[in-house]
Structures are given as C-alpha cells and as structure tokens.
Design an enzyme around this catalytic site. Structure first.
Site, short mmCIF file in Angstrom:
data_model
loop_
_atom_site.label_atom_id
_atom_site.label_comp_id
_atom_site.label_asym_id
_atom_site.label_seq_id
_atom_site.Cartn_x
_atom_site.Cartn_y
_atom_site.Cartn_z
N GLY A 72 0.81 -1.21 0.00
CA GLY A 72 0.00 0.00 0.00
C GLY A 72 0.84 1.26 0.00
O GLY A 72 0.48 2.26 -0.63
N GLN A 179 -7.75 -0.14 4.31
CA GLN A 179 -8.62 -0.71 5.36
C GLN A 179 -10.04 -0.98 4.87
O GLN A 179 -10.74 -1.80 5.44
CB GLN A 179 -8.67 0.24 6.56
CG GLN A 179 -7.36 0.43 7.28
CD GLN A 179 -6.86 -0.83 7.97
OE1 GLN A 179 -7.60 -1.79 8.16
NE2 GLN A 179 -5.60 -0.83 8.35
N GLY A 200 -2.40 -6.43 -0.01
CA GLY A 200 -2.89 -7.79 0.14
C GLY A 200 -3.01 -8.25 1.57
O GLY A 200 -3.96 -8.97 1.92
N CYS A 325 4.41 5.05 21.69
CA CYS A 325 5.58 5.60 22.39
C CYS A 325 6.87 5.17 21.71
O CYS A 325 7.93 5.18 22.31
CB CYS A 325 5.59 5.15 23.84
SG CYS A 325 4.21 5.80 24.80
#
Length: 402
Positions: A72, A179, A200, A325
C-alpha cells in the site's frame, strides 16, 4: 487455550485456500510471465485472472486499470508523486491530519521541498468538514489524497462525494483504501476516483503485494522505471505467487462481504457493549454510526494503552494501541490528538480489529479478561483514587501535548 487475535487492521493471517493457490507458483509454474515459452505463458494467464478478480472486487471498468505493486505504501507514493510529476505547474496537495504515515510522511517531505500541503482537520468523532474541503479546491491543487477508512477508529470518510468535488474542479483524487477494501462495497466504474491503493495483507493475502487502481485516461508518471511490466507503468518482474494469492483473496473478499457487515459487525458491537457495561470511564472513539464493521477503538481513561496490551498479551489476547511511544514520546497517536480526545483518555486507547475468523467464544473471552486488567492498572494509576478519578487529573500528571 488458543490465543485470540484481534489486530486484523495491522495484518491478517493468510487463508489456507490462498496458500494452496500460491504454492504451485513457487515450484511448478515458476516461469517469468514475460517469457514466450509455456512456463511463462502459464504464469501470464494466472496473472491475468488475478487482475480480473481484483477488478471485480473494486468494480473497475477495465482490468488494465489494475497495477500490481509491492504494498500500500508504494501505491500511495506512486499515486501522489505521479500526480505532481504530471502537473509540474501545480504545487498544492490536500490530505487529512489522520492519514496513515504512508501518506503523511510523504506529504511532510513534499512540504519540505516547497509544496503547499493542506491537512484537513477532523471533529471529535473523526469526521471531515466538506465545506472547508470544497473551499480549498483551487487551480493550484495537483492531487487530493484521503483515506477511505481510518485505520485506528474505522471512521469512514465521504470519499465518493469528495472525489466528485475534486473531479468537478479538475483535480486528481486518490484514496488510500487499504482498510476499506473487502469490508465496504466499492464501485469504481461509477465513481469519480482517479486512483486507489490497497494491499494484500489486510485481505488475508500475503505481505509484499499491493494494487494501485489507475482510472483509464488519468495522467500518469511511473515511480519505478525499467522493464515493460504492468504496461510500462511499474517496472520489475511480477511477484507472481503473491499476486495469484491476492486474486484469490479478492474473490473471497467478495464472497464474505455480507458476512463482514453482519456477523463480524455484530461481534464487534457485542465486544463494545460487553466491555462498556462493566468498565466505567471508557468510551468508543470515532464515529459510531459510520465506520468499518470490524473495528472497535475503546478509550480507557486514566491508564496507559500499552500497559493494557501487555497484560492482554499475557493472557493470550492480541490487540493494538492508539497511543504510540515508539519515538520516546509519551504523546498519544496523531489520530487521537486530531480528534481532541482528552489526554487522560487518549493515552489509554486500545484498538480491537476483528476478521471473518473471529468467533463469539473469543469475544466472550475478551469481555471477561478486559475488566480485571483495567481495574488492576487503575489501582496503580496516579489519576485514580479508590473507585474513581482524582479530583484534578492535570495535577497528577501534566499532559505532554497541548
């Protein structure tokens, strides 16, 4: 007792059926699809079938609009950089403050190179203001890049309307749909979207393969140059086995689309209701009325999300936190900050993301395990006293962001 995996927005396990479809392309049908002999022809035909399967999943008009990539991130970078290279006279990019780092990091780099980048703000539910967006669609904008669904909260953006507004203004529109694909219906042939990214491994296919949809007629400049693969638009020998796996994943995504929006959605709702009924000072972030069917992002006030994750992991439950963090900073994620979630809650966000393999028994187990973990952590929290928060949490621990 088997572990429970509820981190499917990070990655998914590869379907057994997809693994079996891929195996022959490692040891039997291993030819280069560019070769003229039968070994190459076999692979070439399989790639064509996979391309058509992805075309069908996306509702694209032509299979030639499907470009296979490595992931992506590559698809996002290719789309945005191509739009800028094809229109050197335009120096502005529009995106949102809650994009995936694949887009935000590139936009920050472009800003350092002299481009103007408008990052659209969101409200407390993670929603965009379309009037503000429309006011930014000027002649200097080269491309708009907005995610279809947020990876942390699952909030869906009005992509079809945003694409139409951009197209009417003569501006290229790209959406990171990593998503959303496989969870919400997509019909690109009847949309104004020019470019779309998917990968994928969010679809039960392997890692290392993605897609860039490129509407026919859209001006394009390749990111990778070299061979003639992907009609000269993405050089490099195709990752055949993974592409075949993605093709099967696309077919199965269509098959399970209704399941995602009924059974998976119901399990997600049960998870939220079960936890919120027992755990006080907790709430769901994002837009509860307009989001992905598999995603629950719950803020547990007055404790740290990472601590919750560590204790969940000890009892065999995998989820993820919105409070990162990793850089040494105690700040919550950029998505939580953009939504103006109070710092006492933003630090304690946990994302549970389900898949079609999630069972009701697993959800029941999570509902049982979460409350005592939250209670244990609150007992040692400087924000908590007895059965409730301290009177002034700000005095207990100063926030690290404004």
């Amino acid at each position: 007792m088997a572990d429970v995996y509820l981190d499917n927005n990070a990655t998914t396990r590869v379907d057994d059926e997809i693994v079996q479809a891929m195996l022959p392309f490692f040891t039997e049908q291993f030819g280069n699809p560019s070769s003229l002999h039968s070994f190459g022809n076999q692979v070439g035909m399989a790639l064509k079938k996979a391309r058509q399967s992805v075309q069908k999943l996306l509702g694209a008009e032509h299979d030639s609009e499907i470009l296979f990539t490595s992931c992506g991130t590559e698809s996002d970078s290719t789309a945005i950089l191509s739009a800028l290279k094809a229109q050197p006279e335009r120096k502005t990019v529009i995106t949102t403050v809650v994009e995936h780092p694949a887009v935000l990091s590139l936009c920050d780099y472009l800003a350092s190179e002299g481009y103007t980048v408008h990052k659209l703000p969101v409200d407390k539910k993670g929603r965009l203001d379309l009037e503000h967006y429309a006011s930014l669609l000027t002649d200097d904008v080269a491309v708009v890049s907005v995610m279809w669904a947020n990876n942390e909260t699952g909030t869906l953006f009005p992509i079809e309307e945003m694409a139409r507004l951009a197209d009417d203004a003569g501006i290229m529109f790209h959406t990171d749909a990593v998503q959303a694909v496989g969870k919400v219906p997509i019909d690109l042939k009847n949309s104004s979207i020019h470019m779309l990214s998917l990968c994928g491994h969010k679809l039960h296919a392997p890692k290392g393969v993605g897609v860039l949809y490129l509407r026919r007629g859209t001006r394009f400049r390749p990111l990778l140059r070299g061979g003639h693969q992907e009609r000269g638009r993405r050089a490099g020998t195709e990752n055949a086995a993974s592409i075949i796996g993605l093709g099967v994943a696309a077919e199965r995504a269509l098959q399970f689309m209704e399941h995602e929006n009924t059974e998976v959605n119901a399990l997600r709702d049960k998870l939220e209701a079960g936890i919120l009924a027992v755990v006080p000072h907790a709430f769901v972030t994002g837009d509860p009325d307009n989001r992905l069917p598999n995603t629950a992002n719950i803020a547990f006030e007055y404790i740290e999300g990472e601590a919750i994750l560590l204790l969940l992991n000890k009892v065999g439950i995998a989820a993820s936190s919105g409070s990162a963090c990793t850089s040494g900073s105690l700040e919550p994620s950029h998505v939580m900050r953009a939504m103006d979630i109070p710092y006492t809650a933003a630090h304690g966000t946990v994302r549970f993301s389900l898949s079609r393999y999630t069972t009701e028994e697993e959800i029941d187990r999570v509902i049982r395990e979460v409350p005592p973990i939250v209670a244990q952590l609150r007992n040692v929290s400087p924000y908590w006293s007895g059965n409730g928060p301290v009177e002034d949490p700000g005095k207990a621990f100063a926030p690290v962001y404004g």
